[in-house]
Design a protein around this motif. Structure first.
Motif, PDB file in Angstrom:
ATOM      1  N   CYS A 202      36.516  47.597  44.592  1.00 53.48           N
ATOM      2  CA  CYS A 202      37.851  47.839  44.051  1.00 53.48           C
ATOM      3  C   CYS A 202      38.185  46.802  42.991  1.00 53.48           C
ATOM      4  CB  CYS A 202      38.879  47.812  45.181  1.00 53.48           C
ATOM      5  SG  CYS A 202      40.571  48.114  44.642  1.00 53.48           S
ATOM      6  N   ARG A 203      37.824  45.564  43.243  1.00 54.28           N
ATOM      7  CA  ARG A 203      38.073  44.489  42.263  1.00 54.28           C
ATOM      8  C   ARG A 203      37.357  44.777  40.948  1.00 54.28           C
ATOM      9  NH1 ARG A 203      35.666  39.224  41.499  1.00 54.28           N
ATOM     10  NH2 ARG A 203      37.201  37.744  40.687  1.00 54.28           N
ATOM     11  N   HIS A 204      36.126  45.257  41.046  1.00 56.46           N
ATOM     12  CA  HIS A 204      35.377  45.593  39.839  1.00 56.46           C
ATOM     13  C   HIS A 204      35.965  46.822  39.155  1.00 56.46           C
ATOM     14  CE1 HIS A 204      32.094  47.566  37.552  1.00 56.46           C
ATOM     15  NE2 HIS A 204      31.854  46.320  37.176  1.00 56.46           N
ATOM     16  N   LEU A 205      36.420  47.789  39.958  1.00 53.15           N
ATOM     17  CA  LEU A 205      37.012  48.997  39.394  1.00 53.15           C
ATOM     18  C   LEU A 205      38.270  48.667  38.583  1.00 53.15           C
ATOM     19  CD1 LEU A 205      36.977  52.156  39.333  1.00 53.15           C
ATOM     20  CD2 LEU A 205      38.464  52.076  41.341  1.00 53.15           C
ATOM     21  N   ILE A 206      39.057  47.710  39.077  1.00 57.40           N
ATOM     22  CA  ILE A 206      40.304  47.355  38.409  1.00 57.40           C
ATOM     23  C   ILE A 206      40.060  46.494  37.169  1.00 57.40           C
ATOM     24  CG2 ILE A 206      42.487  46.097  38.647  1.00 57.40           C
ATOM     25  CD1 ILE A 206      42.409  48.743  40.129  1.00 57.40           C
ATOM     26  N   GLY A 207      39.201  45.493  37.297  1.00 53.87           N
ATOM     27  CA  GLY A 207      39.048  44.538  36.197  1.00 53.87           C
ATOM     28  C   GLY A 207      37.701  44.521  35.521  1.00 53.87           C
ATOM     29  N   GLY A 208      36.791  45.384  35.928  1.00 56.97           N
ATOM     30  CA  GLY A 208      35.463  45.380  35.338  1.00 56.97           C
ATOM     31  C   GLY A 208      35.397  46.042  33.970  1.00 56.97           C
ATOM     32  N   ARG A 209      34.338  45.767  33.230  1.00 51.98           N
ATOM     33  CA  ARG A 209      34.074  46.361  31.917  1.00 51.98           C
ATOM     34  C   ARG A 209      35.172  46.074  30.893  1.00 51.98           C
ATOM     35  NH1 ARG A 209      30.239  51.242  32.341  1.00 51.98           N
ATOM     36  NH2 ARG A 209      29.284  50.912  34.367  1.00 51.98           N
ATOM     37  N   LEU A 210      35.855  44.958  31.058  1.00 50.79           N
ATOM     38  CA  LEU A 210      36.855  44.546  30.081  1.00 50.79           C
ATOM     39  C   LEU A 210      36.388  43.277  29.384  1.00 50.79           C
ATOM     40  CD1 LEU A 210      40.217  45.009  32.056  1.00 50.79           C
ATOM     41  CD2 LEU A 210      39.197  46.550  30.378  1.00 50.79           C
ATOM     42  N   ASN A 211      36.486  43.258  28.066  1.00 50.11           N
ATOM     43  CA  ASN A 211      36.109  42.073  27.303  1.00 50.11           C
ATOM     44  C   ASN A 211      37.283  41.127  27.095  1.00 50.11           C
ATOM     45  OD1 ASN A 211      33.410  42.911  26.950  1.00 50.11           O
ATOM     46  ND2 ASN A 211      33.992  44.196  25.206  1.00 50.11           N
ATOM     47  N   PHE A 213      41.080  40.419  28.784  1.00 51.28           N
ATOM     48  CA  PHE A 213      42.183  40.705  29.698  1.00 51.28           C
ATOM     49  C   PHE A 213      43.514  40.748  28.960  1.00 51.28           C
ATOM     50  CE2 PHE A 213      39.865  39.322  33.727  1.00 51.28           C
ATOM     51  CZ  PHE A 213      39.924  40.587  34.287  1.00 51.28           C
ATOM     52  N   SER A 214      43.631  39.976  27.871  1.00 54.00           N
ATOM     53  CA  SER A 214      44.891  39.914  27.143  1.00 54.00           C
ATOM     54  C   SER A 214      45.294  41.268  26.567  1.00 54.00           C
ATOM     55  CB  SER A 214      44.797  38.881  26.018  1.00 54.00           C
ATOM     56  OG  SER A 214      43.752  39.225  25.115  1.00 54.00           O
ATOM     57  N   LYS A 215      44.333  42.133  26.345  1.00 54.89           N
ATOM     58  CA  LYS A 215      44.627  43.456  25.795  1.00 54.89           C
ATOM     59  C   LYS A 215      44.961  44.479  26.885  1.00 54.89           C
ATOM     60  CE  LYS A 215      41.678  42.828  21.720  1.00 54.89           C
ATOM     61  NZ  LYS A 215      40.522  43.374  20.948  1.00 54.89           N
ATOM     62  N   HIS A 216      44.826  44.078  28.140  1.00 52.00           N
ATOM     63  CA  HIS A 216      45.081  44.984  29.265  1.00 52.00           C
ATOM     64  C   HIS A 216      45.915  44.238  30.302  1.00 52.00           C
ATOM     65  CE1 HIS A 216      42.005  47.811  27.738  1.00 52.00           C
ATOM     66  NE2 HIS A 216      41.345  46.711  27.413  1.00 52.00           N
ATOM     67  N   PRO A 217      47.175  43.924  29.991  1.00 56.46           N
ATOM     68  CA  PRO A 217      47.995  43.100  30.897  1.00 56.46           C
ATOM     69  C   PRO A 217      48.225  43.736  32.268  1.00 56.46           C
ATOM     70  CG  PRO A 217      49.339  44.091  29.160  1.00 56.46           C
ATOM     71  CD  PRO A 217      47.907  44.334  28.786  1.00 56.46           C
ATOM     72  N   VAL A 218      48.363  45.074  32.327  1.00 55.38           N
ATOM     73  CA  VAL A 218      48.599  45.725  33.610  1.00 55.38           C
ATOM     74  C   VAL A 218      47.379  45.602  34.502  1.00 55.38           C
ATOM     75  CG1 VAL A 218      49.119  47.900  34.767  1.00 55.38           C
ATOM     76  CG2 VAL A 218      50.298  47.318  32.634  1.00 55.38           C
ATOM     77  N   ARG A 219      46.219  45.908  33.941  1.00 48.84           N
ATOM     78  CA  ARG A 219      44.992  45.800  34.733  1.00 48.84           C
ATOM     79  C   ARG A 219      44.722  44.352  35.124  1.00 48.84           C
ATOM     80  NH1 ARG A 219      40.048  49.193  32.306  1.00 48.84           N
ATOM     81  NH2 ARG A 219      39.117  48.304  34.202  1.00 48.84           N
ATOM     82  N   TYR A 220      45.062  43.430  34.242  1.00 47.67           N
ATOM     83  CA  TYR A 220      44.870  42.015  34.579  1.00 47.67           C
ATOM     84  C   TYR A 220      45.764  41.617  35.743  1.00 47.67           C
ATOM     85  CZ  TYR A 220      44.993  36.941  34.355  1.00 47.67           C
ATOM     86  OH  TYR A 220      44.930  35.616  34.686  1.00 47.67           O
ATOM     87  N   TRP A 221      47.025  42.081  35.744  1.00 45.41           N
ATOM     88  CA  TRP A 221      47.939  41.768  36.850  1.00 45.41           C
ATOM     89  C   TRP A 221      47.414  42.352  38.150  1.00 45.41           C
ATOM     90  CZ3 TRP A 221      50.899  44.620  40.276  1.00 45.41           C
ATOM     91  CH2 TRP A 221      51.861  43.918  40.991  1.00 45.41           C
ATOM     92  N   LEU A 222      46.959  43.603  38.098  1.00 45.45           N
ATOM     93  CA  LEU A 222      46.398  44.228  39.297  1.00 45.45           C
ATOM     94  C   LEU A 222      45.154  43.488  39.763  1.00 45.45           C
ATOM     95  CD1 LEU A 222      46.737  48.015  38.354  1.00 45.45           C
ATOM     96  CD2 LEU A 222      48.041  46.781  40.103  1.00 45.45           C
ATOM     97  N   TRP A 223      44.325  43.065  38.814  1.00 49.77           N
ATOM     98  CA  TRP A 223      43.087  42.347  39.145  1.00 49.77           C
ATOM     99  C   TRP A 223      43.388  41.034  39.854  1.00 49.77           C
ATOM    100  CZ3 TRP A 223      41.018  37.625  37.463  1.00 49.77           C
ATOM    101  CH2 TRP A 223      39.675  37.415  37.778  1.00 49.77           C
ATOM    102  N   THR A 224      44.434  40.318  39.429  1.00 51.47           N
ATOM    103  CA  THR A 224      44.790  39.061  40.090  1.00 51.47           C
ATOM    104  C   THR A 224      45.241  39.304  41.531  1.00 51.47           C
ATOM    105  OG1 THR A 224      47.064  39.165  39.217  1.00 51.47           O
ATOM    106  CG2 THR A 224      45.427  37.949  37.917  1.00 51.47           C
ATOM    107  N   LYS A 225      45.968  40.418  41.757  1.00 54.45           N
ATOM    108  CA  LYS A 225      46.409  40.724  43.119  1.00 54.45           C
ATOM    109  C   LYS A 225      45.234  41.120  44.006  1.00 54.45           C
ATOM    110  CE  LYS A 225      50.473  39.913  41.631  1.00 54.45           C
ATOM    111  NZ  LYS A 225      51.034  38.553  41.886  1.00 54.45           N
ATOM    112  N   ILE A 226      44.321  41.933  43.448  1.00 52.65           N
ATOM    113  CA  ILE A 226      43.137  42.332  44.214  1.00 52.65           C
ATOM    114  C   ILE A 226      42.250  41.118  44.487  1.00 52.65           C
ATOM    115  CG2 ILE A 226      41.035  43.729  44.175  1.00 52.65           C
ATOM    116  CD1 ILE A 226      43.604  45.316  44.609  1.00 52.65           C
ATOM    117  N   THR A 227      42.159  40.212  43.526  1.00 53.71           N
ATOM    118  CA  THR A 227      41.362  38.994  43.706  1.00 53.71           C
ATOM    119  C   THR A 227      41.931  38.143  44.825  1.00 53.71           C
ATOM    120  OG1 THR A 227      40.701  38.989  41.373  1.00 53.71           O
ATOM    121  CG2 THR A 227      40.523  36.908  42.566  1.00 53.71           C
TER     122      THR A 227
END
Length: 266
Positions: A202-211, A213-227
């Motif tokens: 799930c952590r990889h699904l949310i934040g994986g394949r991104l170069n 994070f600054s361009k994807h603030p929502v996914r980054y926020w979700l990734w921090t919660k999943i982390t």
């Protein structure tokens, strides 16, 4: 420095380990805990009764969803697409492989049962008894690589158990009612969702394949919660395992008439 650079090979130590603490206790406790759940699960599955309480809409987690024609009336919330195949194939058999597949291929559980059941290795700095190591490259361990697909199935099962919890709020007179079983089911689905979402896949699904994070603030926020949840993955794995067994046992006792559900209201 020259002496260190010229040394070759590893130190020859005859003992399996030089540890003097009780290193064998954690794998032993893990073995006993997992074996207790396995034995309970097998007995409960092939018991094939006392899993539905119609007056409170309680459905035992081991039998949810109940998709067989063998299911007792009222317990099949999503139909009965599978025929009654007798006592050798009770209703849980159609769903448990997906649930167990997620648990068995989980990164934490792999570490836990590799150490507890196969002693591979039993603890840090303790030699294992196996003469060779082949990793997860052969059957059946190569199946560990499909963990991410079992994750999707686990999400679906968690959603079904959430639905079971919602309908358990129905009171005896058609209104809203809450009993001890209802509260236990709420705790169970919270723990199950927390364990499922804390999965590495799930952590990889949310934040994986991104170069960036600054361009994807929502996914980054979700990734921090999943982390953050991922850091508690081991605790959630055990708590959710215990809660599933506890809720199943409670529903079984109520359905069998051994105890009466403690109603808070209605």
């Amino acid at each position: 420095m020259s002496a260190l650079a010229s040394s070759t090979g590893r130190a020859r130590i005859g003992a399996r380990t030089l540890r003097t603490d009780r290193w064998w206790l954690p794998p032993l406790m893990t073995f006993l805990g997992l074996m207790a759940f396995v034995v309970y699960g097998l007995v409960r599955t092939f018991m094939n009764q006392w899993y539905w309480v119609p007056e409170h809409n309680y459905l035992a987690p081991f039998f949810s969803p109940c998709l067989s024609e063998a299911c007792v009336p009222g317990s099949s919330h999503f139909g009965q697409p599978f025929p009654d195949l007798g006592w050798l194939i009770p209703p849980p058999i159609f769903v448990l492989p997906f649930v167990l597949g997620f648990r068995l291929t989980c990164y934490y559980y792999r570490k836990a049962y590799y150490r507890a059941f196969w002693a591979s290795p039993p603890a840090c700095a303790v030699g294992e008894p196996h003469s060779r190591y082949t990793g997860e490259t052969r059957f059946p361990l190569i199946m560990q690589n499909v963990h991410r697909y079992f994750f999707y199935a686990a999400m679906l099962v968690a959603a079904v158990l959430t639905y079971d919890t919602v309908i358990a709020f129905k009171g005896t007179d058609g209104g809203v009612g809450v009993g001890l079983g209802t509260l236990l089911m709420v705790v169970n689905v919270v723990l199950l969702w927390s364990y499922t979402l804390s999965c590495h896949s799930c952590r990889h699904l949310i934040g994986g394949r991104l170069n960036h994070f600054s361009k994807h603030p929502v996914r980054y926020w979700l990734w921090t919660k999943i982390t953050w949840l991922n850091g508690k993955h081991m605790l959630l794995a055990w708590c959710s395992l215990a809660s599933v067994a506890l809720v199943d046992l409670y529903v079984m006792l109520v359905a069998a008439g051994a105890i009466t559900d403690l109603r808070l209201f209605n």
